[in-house]
Design an enzyme around this catalytic site. Structure first.
Site, PDB file in Angstrom:
ATOM      1  N   CYS A 143     -66.605  51.329  77.810  1.00 53.25           N
ATOM      2  CA  CYS A 143     -67.053  51.339  79.195  1.00 53.25           C
ATOM      3  C   CYS A 143     -68.578  51.499  79.257  1.00 53.25           C
ATOM      4  CB  CYS A 143     -66.344  52.485  79.913  1.00 53.25           C
ATOM      5  SG  CYS A 143     -67.048  52.928  81.461  1.00 53.25           S
TER       6      CYS A 143
ATOM      7  N   CYS B 285     -61.287  56.486  81.961  1.00 50.01           N
ATOM      8  CA  CYS B 285     -62.591  56.361  82.615  1.00 50.01           C
ATOM      9  C   CYS B 285     -62.524  55.467  83.845  1.00 50.01           C
ATOM     10  CB  CYS B 285     -63.615  55.799  81.634  1.00 50.01           C
ATOM     11  SG  CYS B 285     -63.308  54.100  81.131  1.00 50.01           S
TER      12      CYS B 285
END
Length: 397
Positions: free
Chosen positions: A100, A200
């Site tokens: 990410c 996330c």
């Protein structure tokens, strides 16, 4: 006046990062990333991103800075989610948080910030950055956060010099308690907000539940292999006059397990839902010590397990990274074939740094630890440091 775009996540760390940038005289813009809203793989009625987006907007309002939301869900699906499903399907254990940062926060997000005229982007990560001059060239250094309990440098182990050059880490010099104190003093709505848990990009959904949206359950056998089985008897052992590459391979290879080596204890719903070292979710009782997953065979849909955290199937001293998966944050430290380097390394977030040595061979980089490591998992990232500086990382093969 230099312009900074802050990734406001709706949490306390990024809120204080934005405040500190403003205090330091930057022109600050707050940007919230909407990363996930695929209803086909959502199993919770809660909508965490809406709540977070609202908190981020209120923080921006309080600080008197412009604010907008950007929808990055398409890029997230392509670069993170699809990759995750593919890795789990292969029986590997990816780290979405590392990806990410590499693919979204420091790539797509950075491009958007640049289009808004930003000189820098700032995040709420607990890590630090500085620079040195070496042979007439500026080298940016990624350093561990001052709060050793919150240090997040591991999650940034795949960033590049170009990305570091344009990034600020305003809370990296602070303890978490100090960050909360600043947020309280400024009456920011996020001051008491708990740190986010879970993935996330999808908030409060647990990983196995999320994976079941796309990976179909499939009954298979749970097999226990006794710790005294001969397959474990020569793990990591070679004679001292063996060729170096033979020694490295022996220390890094995992035992080849077969169903006939053990006994069937029960069934599971899919080997791809499990990872090495996992204890929870097996739902099998009656063993003297707790059962741990020591390996998964997704092709035959078998879970191999062993009793106790000291089971030899869970431990080895080495691992390797294929050359095309090796990443140097500091390219000036890159090793040539035959080179070695003494480092401290970790194979997961929050793991204390362990003494290790890197060996660069023709096709792969070996990481050999002084002490045995538990549950080294293919697909995870190994990161190596010297002192406080993170020098590089790679995907465990």
């Amino acid at each position: 006046m230099k312009r900074v775009v802050v990734g406001l996540s709706g949490g306390v760390d990024s809120s204080v990062a934005a405040y500190l940038c403003k205090e330091q005289g930057y022109e600050v813009i707050g940007l919230f990333m909407k990363n996930w809203h695929d209803d086909s793989v959502t199993i919770s009625d809660e909508c965490p991103w809406l709540e977070d987006s609202n908190d981020a907007m209120l923080v921006a309002e309080k600080l008197g800075i412009p604010f907008q939301t950007v929808d990055l869900s398409k890029e997230y699906k392509e670069r993170i989610v699809d990759y995750m499903f593919a890795e789990y399907e292969k029986g590997r254990t990816p780290n979405p948080d590392v990806l990410c940062n590499r693919e979204i926060k420091f790539d797509v997000f950075m491009d958007i910030a640049t289009s808004l005229g930003a000189d820098y982007v700032a995040t709420g990560h607990y890590c630090r950055k500085d620079s040195i001059e070496k042979e007439g060239k500026t080298q940016y250094r990624l350093l561990a956060g001052k709060d050793k309990n919150k240090d997040q440098s591991y999650f940034l182990c795949q960033v590049s010099q170009q990305q570091l050059a344009k990034t600020l880490f305003p809370v990296g010099e602070l303890q978490k308690s100090e960050v909360r104190e600043i947020a309280k003093a400024q009456n920011l709505i996020t001051a008491e907000k708990k740190d986010s848990q879970g993935l996330c990009f999808i908030g409060k959904v647990k990983l196995p539940d999320f994976l079941q949206q796309k990976l179909q359950p499939k009954k298979g056998q749970v097999i226990e292999i006794d710790s005294t089985h001969e397959v474990f008897s020569n793990i990591g052992e070679t004679s001292s006059n063996s060729e170096l590459i033979t020694q490295l391979k022996q220390k890094s290879k995992k035992p080849e397990l077969k169903p006939e080596f053990g006994k069937v204890l029960g069934t599971h719903d899919g080997a791809h839902f499990f990872t090495k070292g996992q204890r929870k979710g097996l739902a099998i009782g009656g063993t003297k010590e707790p059962l741990f997953v020591i390996d998964t065979d997704v092709e035959r849909n078998i879970l191999y397990t062993g009793q106790g955290k000291n089971h030899p199937g869970l431990h080895k001293k080495g691992l390797w990274v294929n050359n095309d998966e090796v990443h140097w944050i500091r390219p000036d430290f890159k090793l040539s074939t035959g080179d070695t380097m003494d480092v401290k390394a970790r194979i997961r977030y929050r793991q204390p740094l362990e003494t290790a040595r890197l060996y660069q061979m023709e096709n792969e980089l070996y990481v050999i630890f002084d002490n045995e490591q538990t549950a080294i998992s293919e697909g995870q990232f190994v990161a190596w440091y010297q002192d406080d500086e993170l020098l590089g990382s790679g995907v465990i093969a």
